[in-house]
Design a protein around this motif. Structure first.
Motif, PDB file in Angstrom:
ATOM      1  N   UNK A  46       0.820  -1.213   0.000  1.00 38.50           N
ATOM      2  CA  UNK A  46       0.000   0.000   0.000  1.00 38.50           C
ATOM      3  C   UNK A  46       0.850   1.256   0.000  1.00 38.50           C
ATOM      4  N   UNK A  47       0.434   2.229  -0.825  1.00 42.86           N
ATOM      5  CA  UNK A  47       0.948   3.593  -0.677  1.00 42.86           C
ATOM      6  C   UNK A  47      -0.219   4.528  -0.412  1.00 42.86           C
ATOM      7  N   UNK A  48      -0.094   5.321   0.654  1.00 44.03           N
ATOM      8  CA  UNK A  48      -1.101   6.357   0.875  1.00 44.03           C
ATOM      9  C   UNK A  48      -0.361   7.641   1.219  1.00 44.03           C
ATOM     10  N   UNK A  49      -0.598   8.707   0.459  1.00 40.67           N
ATOM     11  CA  UNK A  49       0.136   9.966   0.669  1.00 40.67           C
ATOM     12  C   UNK A  49      -0.039  10.498   2.095  1.00 40.67           C
ATOM     13  N   UNK A  50      -1.177  10.140   2.740  1.00 36.53           N
ATOM     14  CA  UNK A  50      -1.433  10.657   4.092  1.00 36.53           C
ATOM     15  C   UNK A  50      -0.757   9.803   5.170  1.00 36.53           C
ATOM     16  N   UNK A  51      -0.125   8.701   4.747  1.00 36.01           N
ATOM     17  CA  UNK A  51       0.486   7.793   5.729  1.00 36.01           C
ATOM     18  C   UNK A  51       1.969   7.617   5.406  1.00 36.01           C
ATOM     19  N   UNK A  52       2.835   8.303   6.165  1.00 38.46           N
ATOM     20  CA  UNK A  52       4.270   8.296   5.855  1.00 38.46           C
ATOM     21  C   UNK A  52       4.886   6.922   6.117  1.00 38.46           C
ATOM     22  N   UNK A  53       4.172   6.080   6.862  1.00 41.66           N
ATOM     23  CA  UNK A  53       4.691   4.740   7.142  1.00 41.66           C
ATOM     24  C   UNK A  53       4.390   3.763   6.007  1.00 41.66           C
ATOM     25  N   UNK A  54       3.575   4.198   5.025  1.00 43.11           N
ATOM     26  CA  UNK A  54       3.242   3.275   3.929  1.00 43.11           C
ATOM     27  C   UNK A  54       4.403   3.212   2.940  1.00 43.11           C
ATOM     28  N   UNK A  55       4.366   2.245   2.029  1.00 39.53           N
ATOM     29  CA  UNK A  55       5.447   2.056   1.061  1.00 39.53           C
ATOM     30  C   UNK A  55       5.536   3.263   0.126  1.00 39.53           C
ATOM     31  N   UNK A  56       6.672   3.418  -0.540  1.00 33.04           N
ATOM     32  CA  UNK A  56       6.859   4.575  -1.426  1.00 33.04           C
ATOM     33  C   UNK A  56       6.008   4.421  -2.676  1.00 33.04           C
ATOM     34  N   UNK A  57       5.618   5.563  -3.263  1.00 38.72           N
ATOM     35  CA  UNK A  57       4.811   5.536  -4.484  1.00 38.72           C
ATOM     36  C   UNK A  57       5.554   4.768  -5.575  1.00 38.72           C
ATOM     37  N   UNK A  58       6.855   4.991  -5.694  1.00 35.63           N
ATOM     38  CA  UNK A  58       7.631   4.361  -6.761  1.00 35.63           C
ATOM     39  C   UNK A  58       7.597   2.840  -6.648  1.00 35.63           C
ATOM     40  N   UNK A  59       7.762   2.327  -5.418  1.00 37.57           N
ATOM     41  CA  UNK A  59       7.811   0.869  -5.267  1.00 37.57           C
ATOM     42  C   UNK A  59       6.428   0.249  -5.491  1.00 37.57           C
ATOM     43  N   UNK A  60       5.384   0.940  -5.060  1.00 37.42           N
ATOM     44  CA  UNK A  60       4.019   0.407  -5.218  1.00 37.42           C
ATOM     45  C   UNK A  60       3.593   0.436  -6.685  1.00 37.42           C
ATOM     46  N   UNK A  61       4.029   1.491  -7.397  1.00 40.60           N
ATOM     47  CA  UNK A  61       3.658   1.622  -8.813  1.00 40.60           C
ATOM     48  C   UNK A  61       4.385   0.604  -9.686  1.00 40.60           C
ATOM     49  N   UNK A  62       5.410  -0.051  -9.138  1.00 37.91           N
ATOM     50  CA  UNK A  62       6.198  -1.005  -9.935  1.00 37.91           C
ATOM     51  C   UNK A  62       5.646  -2.422  -9.849  1.00 37.91           C
ATOM     52  N   UNK A  63       4.456  -2.609  -9.260  1.00 37.66           N
ATOM     53  CA  UNK A  63       3.872  -3.956  -9.110  1.00 37.66           C
ATOM     54  C   UNK A  63       3.209  -4.419 -10.408  1.00 37.66           C
ATOM     55  N   UNK A  64       2.859  -5.708 -10.436  1.00 40.56           N
ATOM     56  CA  UNK A  64       2.249  -6.268 -11.653  1.00 40.56           C
ATOM     57  C   UNK A  64       0.850  -5.683 -11.895  1.00 40.56           C
ATOM     58  N   UNK A  65       0.147  -5.463 -10.775  1.00 42.13           N
ATOM     59  CA  UNK A  65      -1.167  -4.834 -10.850  1.00 42.13           C
ATOM     60  C   UNK A  65      -1.135  -3.605  -9.960  1.00 42.13           C
ATOM     61  N   UNK A  66      -1.688  -2.487 -10.452  1.00 39.71           N
ATOM     62  CA  UNK A  66      -1.729  -1.262  -9.651  1.00 39.71           C
ATOM     63  C   UNK A  66      -3.184  -0.801  -9.566  1.00 39.71           C
ATOM     64  N   UNK A  67      -3.722  -0.766  -8.335  1.00 38.95           N
ATOM     65  CA  UNK A  67      -5.109  -0.337  -8.134  1.00 38.95           C
ATOM     66  C   UNK A  67      -5.114   1.078  -7.578  1.00 38.95           C
TER      67      UNK A  67
END
Lengths: 252, 252
Positions: A46-67
């Motif tokens: 999960x990446x959520x801009x409001x949650x600094x503890x979540x994974x980075x946008x770059x790493x989450x966007x590099x998945x096979x499926x992006x929701x």
């Protein structure tokens, strides 16, 4: 290139490592609600801009499926931000309550090498709190060849009823389906109705409708009742019908 | 003088001849709907002004219990017409959706020697088509001592949930409970919504509400949304809330 989980093989549990990876961007009311459902079949990050503890946008966007579970107002910004990180053959899925506008944004902002599937789960945290099997989801495939596999997974894996349509037809129907229920519910909420003990069966239906909408955000309300390209038509018909009914009551 | 059926003895079937006699005046949608339910405990005779084959008003008004299932607009005429035929100790029951106005009419027009019980079954042919057990009825006793016996019969015999209140409190709550559901449903019906395939759970609640009201008469609608002494307050709040919600949508 990768495949979605084969619906025929779903009853067999896969080891976690062999499951497709899925990046979920946005962990608001709806993102948090679908997270455990997605986790049944995917390795979710999960990446959520409001949650600094979540994974980075770059790493989450590099998945096979992006929701993308973000409001329409943030769709362009998010699409532009993830574009450089998307892998060739990735499947990008949105869950917006509208389909024409977000799919136009994704078609324009995302690279040609990704597939795009528009979806609109016709349920939410309230209506799906007792489970989502038997509920409906609208599919508007935009680009790529995995829409049929996705529909199979949604049907057999999640137990959903899948209704496929064009983005335009979806938005036209939703202007009524969601526009009407949300406008009426907001009106009832704004009336500040006193506590009532003498409730009819009909009133229980009204209450159930209002209760499923009560906690939705004002942003979702505007998406549904203002930003939908067919919303103006519905608002005009509602206003004309209200005037007609009030006039009938005003006559002696 | 006679007694209502003893609720404790209900499981034992009485021979038809020993059952109390009940005159049902009005065999419209609601009268016809409650007829078979009443026939479980009473020897029912019907008068309907629109049906020349029904029993005479005089004979029906001479029963031990007289149920008036007529619109509010006809209540005074019917009350005046039955007054000379009512027997001492008879129990007159109305089923009107309002309670202040019809009970004032009955108190004025009926002889002192009859008892008067205001009721409002909070269901109808649509919401009660699969049975009435578990549904609600409002009781507003006006004159006489058999309200408690009637409540017992309604609870144990018919399986209803009985809510007792004053006529004023009843009408105040109903202005919201029925006023809101009927006004909103009439507006949706007047909008002439196109057929929709993509239905949310929330929209199903709206549809169920509209469907229970769809076949109600315009006379019932006016009774609920215009003649109720508190209806103007509800209409004003609805109009103000509608304006507020539309304004929120109109802002950029």
């Amino acid at each position: 290139m990768f495949d979605l989980p084969d619906a025929a093989a779903l009853p067999r549990l896969r080891p976690a490592s062999s499951r497709p990876s899925l990046g979920l961007i946005g962990h608001g009311a709806f993102g948090a609600f679908i997270h455990p459902h997605l986790a049944r079949f995917f390795d979710v990050v999960v990446h959520d801009p409001a949650d600094s503890a979540s994974a980075s946008l770059a790493s989450v966007a590099a998945r096979q499926i992006v929701v993308l579970a973000v409001p329409l107002a943030q769709m362009r910004g998010v699409a532009v931000a993830i574009a450089p990180h998307l892998r060739p053959g990735a499947l990008v899925v949105d869950v917006c309550s509208l389909k024409v506008a977000p799919l136009a944004i994704l078609a324009e902002a995302l690279p040609e090498h990704v597939e795009i599937l528009g979806t609109h789960p016709l349920f939410g945290p309230q209506s799906g709190k007792a489970g989502i099997a038997g509920l409906r989801i609208a599919l508007c495939p935009l680009r790529g060849r995995r829409a049929r596999l996705a529909a199979q997974l949604l049907r057999r894996g999640f137990g959903l009823e899948v209704v496929q349509s064009t983005a335009e037809e979806h938005d036209r129907q939703m202007a009524y389906v969601q526009g009407l229920t949300h406008i009426v519910s907001r009106i009832v909420l704004a009336m500040d109705v006193p506590p009532l003990e003498l409730r009819t069966t009909t009133f229980e239906h009204l209450t159930r409708m209002v209760d499923t909408v009560r906690h939705d955000s004002e942003a979702l309300f505007r998406t549904i009742a203002r930003d939908n390209p067919y919303a103006a038509e519905v608002r005009e018909r509602f206003a004309a019908a209200t005037a007609e009914v009030m006039e009938r009551l005003g006559a002696p």
